[in-house]
Write a protein that holds these residues in place. Structure first.
Motif, mmCIF file in Angstrom:
data_model
loop_
_atom_site.group_PDB
_atom_site.id
_atom_site.type_symbol
_atom_site.label_atom_id
_atom_site.label_comp_id
_atom_site.label_asym_id
_atom_site.label_seq_id
_atom_site.Cartn_x
_atom_site.Cartn_y
_atom_site.Cartn_z
ATOM 1 N N ALA A 76 -3.886 12.026 -2.640
ATOM 2 C CA ALA A 76 -2.934 10.929 -2.825
ATOM 3 C C ALA A 76 -2.033 11.190 -4.030
ATOM 4 N N ALA A 77 -2.604 11.727 -5.111
ATOM 5 C CA ALA A 77 -1.815 12.034 -6.303
ATOM 6 C C ALA A 77 -0.838 13.173 -6.023
ATOM 7 N N ARG A 78 -1.252 14.109 -5.185
ATOM 8 C CA ARG A 78 -0.344 15.197 -4.811
ATOM 9 C C ARG A 78 0.852 14.657 -4.029
ATOM 10 N N ALA A 79 0.606 13.687 -3.147
ATOM 11 C CA ALA A 79 1.708 13.079 -2.401
ATOM 12 C C ALA A 79 2.673 12.374 -3.340
ATOM 13 N N ALA A 80 2.133 11.673 -4.336
ATOM 14 C CA ALA A 80 2.983 10.996 -5.316
ATOM 15 C C ALA A 80 3.806 12.007 -6.106
ATOM 16 N N ALA A 81 3.176 13.122 -6.466
ATOM 17 C CA ALA A 81 3.888 14.162 -7.207
ATOM 18 C C ALA A 81 5.012 14.767 -6.368
ATOM 19 N N ALA A 82 4.754 14.966 -5.080
ATOM 20 C CA ALA A 82 5.779 15.513 -4.199
ATOM 21 C C ALA A 82 6.983 14.580 -4.118
ATOM 22 N N ILE A 83 6.741 13.278 -4.067
ATOM 23 C CA ILE A 83 7.833 12.306 -4.070
ATOM 24 C C ILE A 83 8.649 12.441 -5.358
ATOM 25 N N GLU A 84 7.955 12.626 -6.467
ATOM 26 C CA GLU A 84 8.615 12.781 -7.757
ATOM 27 C C GLU A 84 9.503 14.035 -7.779
ATOM 28 N N PRO A 140 0.690 6.774 -4.200
ATOM 29 C CA PRO A 140 1.925 6.026 -3.960
ATOM 30 C C PRO A 140 1.615 4.611 -3.489
ATOM 31 N N ALA A 141 2.598 3.749 -3.561
ATOM 32 C CA ALA A 141 2.432 2.350 -3.148
ATOM 33 C C ALA A 141 1.965 2.276 -1.696
ATOM 34 N N ALA A 142 1.218 1.220 -1.401
ATOM 35 C CA ALA A 142 0.657 1.059 -0.058
ATOM 36 C C ALA A 142 1.767 0.936 0.992
ATOM 37 N N LEU A 143 1.448 1.356 2.216
ATOM 38 C CA LEU A 143 2.401 1.272 3.316
ATOM 39 C C LEU A 143 2.745 -0.181 3.619
ATOM 40 N N THR A 144 4.013 -0.417 3.894
ATOM 41 C CA THR A 144 4.427 -1.736 4.353
ATOM 42 C C THR A 144 4.191 -1.821 5.863
ATOM 43 N N ASP A 145 4.246 -3.029 6.394
ATOM 44 C CA ASP A 145 4.090 -3.196 7.842
ATOM 45 C C ASP A 145 5.194 -2.455 8.593
#
Length: 430
Positions: free
Chosen positions: A4-12, A99-104
Motif C-alpha cells: 500500500a505504501a508503494r502505491a502511495a509512493a508511485a502516486i507521488e 492512499p485514501a480509501a476507494l470512493t463508491d
C-alpha cells in the motif's frame, strides 16, 4: 515498505512527473534520494508500478473519469496488474501510509473498466496530437497497434556468434527459461517477472563474457536484413551505443571493416566496452572531433551504409512509456528534418552498386515510407530492393509477409511481429 505504501509512493512520483514534465527515471531517482529508508526492492517495485501507470495513462484516465496520478495508478492496477476491485481496495485503505480509501464511484468504475466509446488515441494510449499520424500508418487498427505498444516488452538477447551458438547460450541461461525468438535465428527471449521487472543480466557470466547482448528482436532483424558480408566496407552512420555495429561484426565474422560513427560523441561512449566484451576486431570507431571531417576518407568507398536514423522512438514505447507523453509535435518535425539530412549525408559514402539500409525505431509513416519516397524522388540513381527477395536472401523468408503496404521495406510492430516497432528499407545505388 508494504504494498500500500508503494502505491502511495508511485502516486507521488507520477505527480512529480506531471508537475515538472521530466523523465520518469529522473523523478524516481529524486524520490529515492529523498526517501533513503526505501530499499532497492522497494524502489524497483515503485518504479515498475510507475511505468505500468504511464503505459495506460490515457485509458486509465478515461476509465476513472479523471486524469490524475491516483487515477493512473488505479487504472494500472486494474488493467496491467489484473487486480480485482477488492484487491485494489485492500491497498487503498487510507490507513497508515496507504492512499485514501476507494470512493463508491471509483469502485464502480474499476469494476466496469469500460473503454467503450473511447476514441482511438485513448483506447490505444497514445497522444491525441498523434492520432492523424497513427491513422495514416495503421488505418482502423490504430488503437490496436497503440495498445500493443503499451504492453510490457520481454527481454530479447542476441547470441554473439563470434563466441557462442544459440544452443550454447540457451544452456548457459537455462535458469531463466529463455526461448528462441520467432524470426531471428540468433535471438533468445526471456520473460519479465510478474512485477514487471527484468531479470538481472548485467552480472550473468554469459553476458559478462560476451556470449549474449541485450537487443530487441526487431533490431536484430534490421541488422540481418542489411546483409553485411565478410570483406565488405561498412559504415554505421548513426551507431549510437553500438548494438547494430556489434551485430554486423558477428555477421561479417570479423572480416572486412566496419566504421562506427555518430554525430553525438556521448552516445558512442558505451561502444568501447561492448566491443571489448564481444570480441569484435573489425570495427573502427570514428568519434566526432570538432569540425574535422572524420569520415572524409570513406567517400565513395562503402559497400553498405547503415542509417539507424534519429526518430521519435515511437516503436520503443513498450520500453520507454514516459517518452510518448513528453514528446511534442515539434519533435516530429525536427526528426523528419534530421532524417532527410542523414539520408543526404549517406550519399557521400555509397559506392556504385552499394546500398543504403534505412532503419527507424518508429511506427510512423511520416518517418518511414514518406522519407524514402522523397529521397528517391530527389535521387533517381537509387532503387528500392524488393522486400520479398530481400527476406529470402537474408534467410528470413517469414518476414516477407511483413513488407510495407505503403512503399519499399518492412514494417515491424509489437502487434504484427511481437517486436519493438521498426521500419527497414534498402536502397541500391545503380
Amino acid at each position: 515498505m508494504i504494498p500500500a505504501a508503494r502505491a502511495a509512493a508511485a502516486i507521488e512520483v507520477l505527480a512529480d512527473i506531471d508537475a515538472r514534465r521530466r523523465p520518469a527515471a529522473d523523478a524516481m531517482k529524486d524520490w529515492g534520494l529523498a526517501h533513503r529508508f526505501a530499499g532497492s526492492g522497494d524502489r524497483a517495485a515503485i518504479s515498475s508500478l510507475v511505468y505500468d501507470a504511464l503505459r495506460r495513462k490515457s485509458s486509465s484516465g478515461w476509465i476513472m473519469g479523471e486524469a490524475t496520478p491516483r487515477a493512473e495508478i488505479l487504472g494500472a492496477l486494474r488493467q496491467t496488474r489484473g487486480l480485482e476491485v477488492e484487491a485494489i481496495a485492500a491497498l487503498f485503505t487510507g490507513e497508515g501510509h496507504a492512499p485514501a480509501a476507494l470512493t463508491d464511484a471509483e469502485r464502480e468504475r474499476l469494476a466496469a473498466a469500460d473503454l467503450s466509446g473511447a476514441p482511438p488515441h485513448v483506447a490505444g494510449d497514445f497522444p491525441e496530437w498523434l492520432a492523424p499520424q497513427f491513422e495514416a500508418s495503421f488505418g482502423d487498427k490504430a488503437a490496436d497497434e497503440g495498445r500493443a505498444l503499451a504492453e510490457r516488452a520481454p527481454v530479447d538477447l542476441r547470441v554473439n556468434l563470434l563466441k557462442a551458438t544459440r544452443d550454447k547460450a540457451l544452456a548457459a541461461l537455462s535458469y531463466l527459461a529463455p526461448e528462441p525468438t520467432p524470426f531471428s535465428p540468433v535471438g533468445l527471449r526471456v520473460g519479465m517477472r510478474p512485477d514487471g521487472r527484468a531479470p538481472p543480466l548485467a552480472s550473468d557470466p554469459a553476458y559478462v563474457k560476451g556470449l549474449v547482448e541485450v537487443q530487441d528482436e526487431g533490431s536484430q532483424l534490421a541488422a540481418l536484413l542489411a546483409e553485411a558480408r565478410a570483406g565488405m566496407q561498412v559504415l554505421d552512420l548513426c551507431a549510437g551505443a553500438g548494438g547494430k555495429t556489434l551485430a554486423l561484426a558477428a555477421t561479417m565474422e570479423n572480416q572486412g571493416q566496419i566504421y562506427a560513427a555518430d554525430p553525438d560523441a556521448h552516445r558512442l561512449a558505451p561502444i568501447f566496452a561492448r566491443l571489448a566484451r564481444s570480441g569484435a576486431r573489425n570495427v573502427q570507431v570514428r568519434a566526432p572531433r570538432g569540425r574535422e571531417d572524420v569520415l572524409a576518407d570513406l567517400e565513395g568507398r562503402c559497400d553498405l551504409v547503415l542509417i539507424d536514423a534519429p526518430c521519435t522512438g515511437s516503436g520503443a514505447w513498450r520500453r520507454n512509456p514516459d517518452a510518448k507523453w513528453r514528446m511534442r509535435p515539434g519533435a516530429l518535425e525536427q526528426r523528419i528534418k534530421d532524417q532527410d539530412e542523414t539520408l543526404e549525408n549517406a550519399l557521400r559514402f555509397v559506392k556504385r552498386g552499394g546500398r543504403i539500409v534505412y532503419i527507424t525505431c518508429s511506427v510512423l509513416k511520416a518517418e518511414n515510407e514518406d522519407r524514402i519516397a522523397e529521397f528517391m524522388a530527389r535521387h533517381d540513381d537509387f532503387l528500392p530492393v524488393d522486400a520479398g527477395a530481400e527476406a529470402r536472401s537474408a534467410g528470413l523468408p517469414a518476414l516477407a509477409e511483413h513488407r510495407s503496404s505503403f512503399g519499399p521495406g518492412f514494417r515491424l510492430s509489437p502487434r504484427a511481429t511481437g517486436t519493438d516497432g521498426f521500419y527497414v528499407a534498402t536502397l541500391a545505388r545503380v
